[in-house]
Design an enzyme around this catalytic site. Structure first.
Site, PDB file in Angstrom:
ATOM      1  N   GLN A 278      32.331  41.811  40.270  1.00 22.03           N
ATOM      2  CA  GLN A 278      32.879  40.819  39.343  1.00 22.03           C
ATOM      3  C   GLN A 278      34.317  40.721  39.831  1.00 22.03           C
ATOM      4  OE1 GLN A 278      34.583  38.570  37.642  1.00 22.03           O
ATOM      5  NE2 GLN A 278      35.473  40.143  36.340  1.00 22.03           N
ATOM      6  N   SER A 279      34.598  39.708  40.640  1.00 23.89           N
ATOM      7  CA  SER A 279      35.837  39.718  41.424  1.00 23.89           C
ATOM      8  C   SER A 279      36.943  38.848  40.836  1.00 23.89           C
ATOM      9  CB  SER A 279      35.533  39.260  42.859  1.00 23.89           C
ATOM     10  OG  SER A 279      35.378  37.859  42.885  1.00 23.89           O
TER      11      SER A 279
ATOM     12  N   LYS B  44      38.602  48.812  40.381  1.00 19.92           N
ATOM     13  CA  LYS B  44      38.651  48.963  41.843  1.00 19.92           C
ATOM     14  C   LYS B  44      39.370  50.264  42.245  1.00 19.92           C
ATOM     15  CE  LYS B  44      36.640  45.215  43.663  1.00 19.92           C
ATOM     16  NZ  LYS B  44      35.742  45.168  44.809  1.00 19.92           N
TER      17      LYS B  44
ATOM     18  N   TYR C 249      39.983  44.550  36.097  1.00 22.23           N
ATOM     19  CA  TYR C 249      39.450  44.409  37.461  1.00 22.23           C
ATOM     20  C   TYR C 249      40.115  45.417  38.401  1.00 22.23           C
ATOM     21  CZ  TYR C 249      39.063  42.596  42.217  1.00 22.23           C
ATOM     22  OH  TYR C 249      38.860  42.498  43.572  1.00 22.23           O
TER      23      TYR C 249
ATOM     24  N   THR D 176      41.153  46.437  47.084  1.00 25.98           N
ATOM     25  CA  THR D 176      41.984  45.243  46.898  1.00 25.98           C
ATOM     26  C   THR D 176      43.463  45.549  46.672  1.00 25.98           C
ATOM     27  OG1 THR D 176      42.473  43.487  45.285  1.00 25.98           O
ATOM     28  CG2 THR D 176      41.187  45.317  44.472  1.00 25.98           C
TER      29      THR D 176
ATOM     30  N   GLU E 200      45.135  44.175  44.549  1.00 22.79           N
ATOM     31  CA  GLU E 200      45.376  44.174  43.099  1.00 22.79           C
ATOM     32  C   GLU E 200      45.621  45.586  42.581  1.00 22.79           C
ATOM     33  OE1 GLU E 200      45.275  41.797  40.260  1.00 22.79           O
ATOM     34  OE2 GLU E 200      46.006  40.657  41.951  1.00 22.79           O
TER      35      GLU E 200
ATOM     36  N   GLY F 193      28.625  35.371  48.065  1.00 22.02           N
ATOM     37  CA  GLY F 193      30.012  35.076  47.691  1.00 22.02           C
ATOM     38  C   GLY F 193      30.774  34.429  48.836  1.00 22.02           C
TER      39      GLY F 193
HETATM   40  P1  NAP Z   1      33.007  36.657  45.417  1.00 19.39           P
HETATM   41  O1  NAP Z   1      33.015  35.358  46.137  1.00 19.39           O
HETATM   42  O2  NAP Z   1      33.276  36.679  43.942  1.00 19.39           O
HETATM   43  O3  NAP Z   1      31.579  37.327  45.681  1.00 19.39           O
HETATM   44  C1  NAP Z   1      31.166  38.457  44.965  1.00 19.39           C
HETATM   45  C2  NAP Z   1      29.658  38.594  45.073  1.00 19.39           C
HETATM   46  O4  NAP Z   1      29.262  39.727  44.277  1.00 19.39           O
HETATM   47  C3  NAP Z   1      28.854  37.403  44.579  1.00 19.39           C
HETATM   48  O5  NAP Z   1      27.989  36.987  45.595  1.00 19.39           O
HETATM   49  C4  NAP Z   1      28.079  37.959  43.401  1.00 19.39           C
HETATM   50  O6  NAP Z   1      26.756  37.523  43.330  1.00 19.39           O
HETATM   51  C5  NAP Z   1      28.014  39.439  43.717  1.00 19.39           C
HETATM   52  N1  NAP Z   1      27.751  40.231  42.510  1.00 19.39           N
HETATM   53  C6  NAP Z   1      28.410  40.186  41.327  1.00 19.39           C
HETATM   54  N2  NAP Z   1      27.830  41.022  40.448  1.00 19.39           N
HETATM   55  C7  NAP Z   1      26.775  41.590  41.071  1.00 19.39           C
HETATM   56  C8  NAP Z   1      25.787  42.522  40.687  1.00 19.39           C
HETATM   57  N3  NAP Z   1      25.746  43.053  39.460  1.00 19.39           N
HETATM   58  N4  NAP Z   1      24.856  42.893  41.592  1.00 19.39           N
HETATM   59  C9  NAP Z   1      24.865  42.360  42.836  1.00 19.39           C
HETATM   60  N5  NAP Z   1      25.761  41.447  43.266  1.00 19.39           N
HETATM   61  C10 NAP Z   1      26.713  41.072  42.394  1.00 19.39           C
HETATM   62  O7  NAP Z   1      34.026  37.683  46.095  1.00 19.39           O
HETATM   63  P2  NAP Z   1      34.688  37.630  47.559  1.00 19.39           P
HETATM   64  O8  NAP Z   1      35.935  36.849  47.481  1.00 19.39           O
HETATM   65  O9  NAP Z   1      33.645  37.320  48.544  1.00 19.39           O
HETATM   66  O10 NAP Z   1      35.146  39.156  47.699  1.00 19.39           O
HETATM   67  C11 NAP Z   1      34.267  40.136  48.225  1.00 19.39           C
HETATM   68  C12 NAP Z   1      34.699  41.498  47.730  1.00 19.39           C
HETATM   69  O11 NAP Z   1      36.031  41.765  48.154  1.00 19.39           O
HETATM   70  C13 NAP Z   1      34.728  41.662  46.216  1.00 19.39           C
HETATM   71  O12 NAP Z   1      34.352  42.984  45.934  1.00 19.39           O
HETATM   72  C14 NAP Z   1      36.183  41.460  45.839  1.00 19.39           C
HETATM   73  O13 NAP Z   1      36.488  42.155  44.642  1.00 19.39           O
HETATM   74  C15 NAP Z   1      36.865  42.066  47.046  1.00 19.39           C
HETATM   75  N6  NAP Z   1      38.166  41.507  47.400  1.00 19.39           N
HETATM   76  C16 NAP Z   1      38.318  40.172  47.565  1.00 19.39           C
HETATM   77  C17 NAP Z   1      39.528  39.664  47.976  1.00 19.39           C
HETATM   78  C18 NAP Z   1      39.727  38.194  48.193  1.00 19.39           C
HETATM   79  O14 NAP Z   1      40.886  37.764  48.245  1.00 19.39           O
HETATM   80  N7  NAP Z   1      38.662  37.415  48.349  1.00 19.39           N
HETATM   81  C19 NAP Z   1      40.604  40.543  48.220  1.00 19.39           C
HETATM   82  C20 NAP Z   1      40.402  41.901  48.066  1.00 19.39           C
HETATM   83  C21 NAP Z   1      39.173  42.387  47.669  1.00 19.39           C
HETATM   84  P3  NAP Z   1      26.299  36.111  42.724  1.00 19.39           P
HETATM   85  O15 NAP Z   1      26.520  35.146  43.818  1.00 19.39           O
HETATM   86  O16 NAP Z   1      24.892  36.396  42.406  1.00 19.39           O
HETATM   87  O17 NAP Z   1      27.176  35.851  41.530  1.00 19.39           O
HETATM   88  O1  G4F Z   2      43.533  33.148  42.859  1.00 19.29           O
HETATM   89  P1  G4F Z   2      43.674  34.199  41.837  1.00 19.29           P
HETATM   90  O2  G4F Z   2      42.762  34.135  40.666  1.00 19.29           O
HETATM   91  O3  G4F Z   2      43.577  35.577  42.608  1.00 19.29           O
HETATM   92  P2  G4F Z   2      44.041  37.068  42.266  1.00 19.29           P
HETATM   93  O4  G4F Z   2      44.188  37.271  40.807  1.00 19.29           O
HETATM   94  O5  G4F Z   2      45.224  37.360  43.118  1.00 19.29           O
HETATM   95  O6  G4F Z   2      42.778  37.912  42.751  1.00 19.29           O
HETATM   96  C1  G4F Z   2      42.130  37.629  43.981  1.00 19.29           C
HETATM   97  O7  G4F Z   2      42.724  38.393  45.005  1.00 19.29           O
HETATM   98  C2  G4F Z   2      42.583  39.814  44.839  1.00 19.29           C
HETATM   99  C3  G4F Z   2      43.301  40.469  46.024  1.00 19.29           C
HETATM  100  O8  G4F Z   2      44.650  40.660  45.707  1.00 19.29           O
HETATM  101  C4  G4F Z   2      41.113  40.157  44.807  1.00 19.29           C
HETATM  102  F1  G4F Z   2      40.952  41.502  44.690  1.00 19.29           F
HETATM  103  C5  G4F Z   2      40.447  39.450  43.642  1.00 19.29           C
HETATM  104  O9  G4F Z   2      39.050  39.720  43.668  1.00 19.29           O
HETATM  105  C6  G4F Z   2      40.655  37.953  43.817  1.00 19.29           C
HETATM  106  O10 G4F Z   2      39.960  37.535  44.962  1.00 19.29           O
HETATM  107  O11 G4F Z   2      45.175  34.189  41.262  1.00 19.29           O
HETATM  108  C7  G4F Z   2      46.279  34.261  42.123  1.00 19.29           C
HETATM  109  C8  G4F Z   2      47.562  34.009  41.324  1.00 19.29           C
HETATM  110  C9  G4F Z   2      47.679  34.847  40.060  1.00 19.29           C
HETATM  111  O12 G4F Z   2      48.971  35.352  39.964  1.00 19.29           O
HETATM  112  C10 G4F Z   2      47.424  33.867  38.939  1.00 19.29           C
HETATM  113  O13 G4F Z   2      48.101  34.175  37.715  1.00 19.29           O
HETATM  114  O14 G4F Z   2      47.558  32.655  40.906  1.00 19.29           O
HETATM  115  C11 G4F Z   2      47.996  32.615  39.571  1.00 19.29           C
HETATM  116  N1  G4F Z   2      47.492  31.369  38.944  1.00 19.29           N
HETATM  117  C12 G4F Z   2      48.275  30.372  38.456  1.00 19.29           C
HETATM  118  N2  G4F Z   2      47.506  29.407  37.947  1.00 19.29           N
HETATM  119  C13 G4F Z   2      46.211  31.053  38.732  1.00 19.29           C
HETATM  120  C14 G4F Z   2      46.217  29.814  38.091  1.00 19.29           C
HETATM  121  N3  G4F Z   2      45.069  31.695  39.042  1.00 19.29           N
HETATM  122  C15 G4F Z   2      43.893  31.088  38.729  1.00 19.29           C
HETATM  123  N4  G4F Z   2      42.746  31.681  39.081  1.00 19.29           N
HETATM  124  N5  G4F Z   2      43.862  29.872  38.087  1.00 19.29           N
HETATM  125  C16 G4F Z   2      44.994  29.207  37.747  1.00 19.29           C
HETATM  126  O15 G4F Z   2      44.941  28.133  37.158  1.00 19.29           O
END
Ligand code: NAP
Ligand code: G4F
Length: 329
Positions: free
Chosen positions: A83-84, A154, A150, A125, A127, A11
């Site tokens: 499933q993020s 979490k 989601y 998160t 969220e 990811g």
């Molecule tokens: P991401 O890019 O969506 O990566 C998630 C990874 O999880 C992918 O590599 C995916 O594998 C793997 N995965 C999904 N289902 C799986 C399963 N059944 N078994 C094993 N692996 C599986 O997410 P990220 O942005 O790196 O975020 C990392 C973590 O932090 C996530 O748990 C997310 O919910 C959390 N988080 C993210 C943010 C953010 O802003 N990025 C903020 C807060 C928390 P594949 O590549 O095979 O699909």
């Molecule tokens: O980029 P987003 O899809 O991120 P969201 O929903 O904040 O979630 C991400 O951050 C979380 C941490 O707070 C993680 F836990 C989660 O796994 C993920 O990484 O959407 C951000 C905002 C939302 O309010 C959404 O409604 O952008 C708004 N938005 C507006 N137009 C959109 C769009 N989001 C997406 N994805 N696509 C649009 O076209």
């Protein structure tokens, strides 16, 4: 040499964390689920694909997780797999719950029974705070009010992590991370969707960018900064939970305006269309981190500011499309 198992290695965060740990001389195991054709693009981007040992496992398959923990007995497990994508979690609530909630229970049980000295990091998160505005910013004491399947999944994982710490003495921590982005952010997330869309418009490959709610505000930081906080949590004497963010928030609209500006495209309103398909059944309107505890206890702080983050992502996507177009010449 310390060993770490990273789930979610393909990811966004997995590659940044792996790079960080490799630089600290860790042996890094990356868990990959069964795929006919796994995508190493993000690891390639950071040039670390061949420095990781890949192991098979799926968050839905408890026996695969037991095998891994039993055989590797790693010093640290970073559970980043999920499933993020919030937007898909309403349509895939069961899958989201199985991977994000039950998968964490399976991993914690495997640690409890087969490697109780392993330290555990759970990717929690912001969220989870959802509607909990709490005077405009959220910290470790803010009550949760999740707004999507989601976020609910979490919250379960958060409490299970706390419970294994309190019940069995497992060194288990929650990093409550606010949104963090990078040039390898998934294309569905709004920031990367915008920077990719802007780059396509710049090179004449698209003439519209369809988005949902432009008023939503997020506390956006750089993923490369946040993985250090994950590591620091597992290096403390005592396991605990920490909020990680920048303390600033910006609207999606502000992100759009800046992205078009950095790409040198005037009048963003000419290109952006609002498509109700990208609006959510229940929105999280605004999030902003109060990350004083991470600063005080971990000595962590973010380095990349919002404007710099947008610029970095726009430049990376412009470069990608330019390279593709040059190759076609
Ligand atoms: P991401 O890019 O969506 O990566 C998630 C990874 O999880 C992918 O590599 C995916 O594998 C793997 N995965 C999904 N289902 C799986 C399963 N059944 N078994 C094993 N692996 C599986 O997410 P990220 O942005 O790196 O975020 C990392 C973590 O932090 C996530 O748990 C997310 O919910 C959390 N988080 C993210 C943010 C953010 O802003 N990025 C903020 C807060 C928390 P594949 O590549 O095979 O699909
Ligand atoms: O980029 P987003 O899809 O991120 P969201 O929903 O904040 O979630 C991400 O951050 C979380 C941490 O707070 C993680 F836990 C989660 O796994 C993920 O990484 O959407 C951000 C905002 C939302 O309010 C959404 O409604 O952008 C708004 N938005 C507006 N137009 C959109 C769009 N989001 C997406 N994805 N696509 C649009 O076209």
């Amino acid at each position: 040499m310390k060993t770490a198992l990273i789930t979610g290695i393909l990811g966004q965060d997995g590659p940044y964390l792996a790079k960080f740990l490799l630089e600290k001389n860790y042996k890094v195991y990356g868990m990959i689920r069964r795929y006919s054709n796994p995508n190493f693009e993000n690891l390639d981007y950071l040039k670390i694909t061949d420095k990781i040992e890949y192991v098979d496992g799926d968050m839905n398959d408890d026996s695969s997780l037991i095998n891994l923990i039993k055989n590797l007995r790693p010093d640290e497990v970073y559970n980043l797999a999920a499933q993020s994508f919030v937007g898909s979690s309403w349509e895939m609530a069961k899958l989201t719950t199985e991977v994000n909630s039950l998968g964490v229970l399976y991993l914690l049980n495997a640690i409890k029974f087969f490697s109780p000295m392993t330290k555990f990091y759970q990717a929690s998160t912001s969220e989870m705070f959802g509607l909990s505005n709490h005077n405009g910013s959220q910290d470790e004491t803010t009550p949760f009010h999740p707004r999507s399947p989601y976020a609910i999944s979490k919250v379960y994982a958060y409490w299970m992590t706390v419970n294994f710490r309190e019940s069995f003495g497992i060194f288990a921590c929650n990093g409550i991370l606010f949104n963090h982005e990078s040039p390898i952010r998934g294309l569905q997330f709004v920031t990367r969707k915008i920077t990719d869309g802007v780059a396509k418009i710049k090179y004449g490959l698209a003439n519209k960018l369809a988005l949902g709610n432009l008023d939503a505000k997020r506390d956006w930081g750089f993923a490369g900064d946040y993985v250090e906080a994950m590591y620091l949590m597992l290096q403390q004497d005592k396991a605990d939970d920490y909020v990680v963010g920048t303390g600033e928030n910006h609207s999606v609209r502000e992100f759009v305006e800046l992205a078009f500006k950095y790409a040198g495209i005037p009048n963003w309103k000419k290109y952006v269309v609002i498509d109700p398909r990208f609006k959510r059944p229940a929105e999280v309107h605004a999030l902003r981190a109060k990350w004083d505890k991470a600063k005080k206890v971990l000595g962590w702080q973010p380095k990349v500011k919002f404007e710099e983050l947008v610029k970095m992502m726009v430049e990376a996507d412009l470069k990608r499309y330019k390279q593709q177009l040059d190759l076609q010449k």
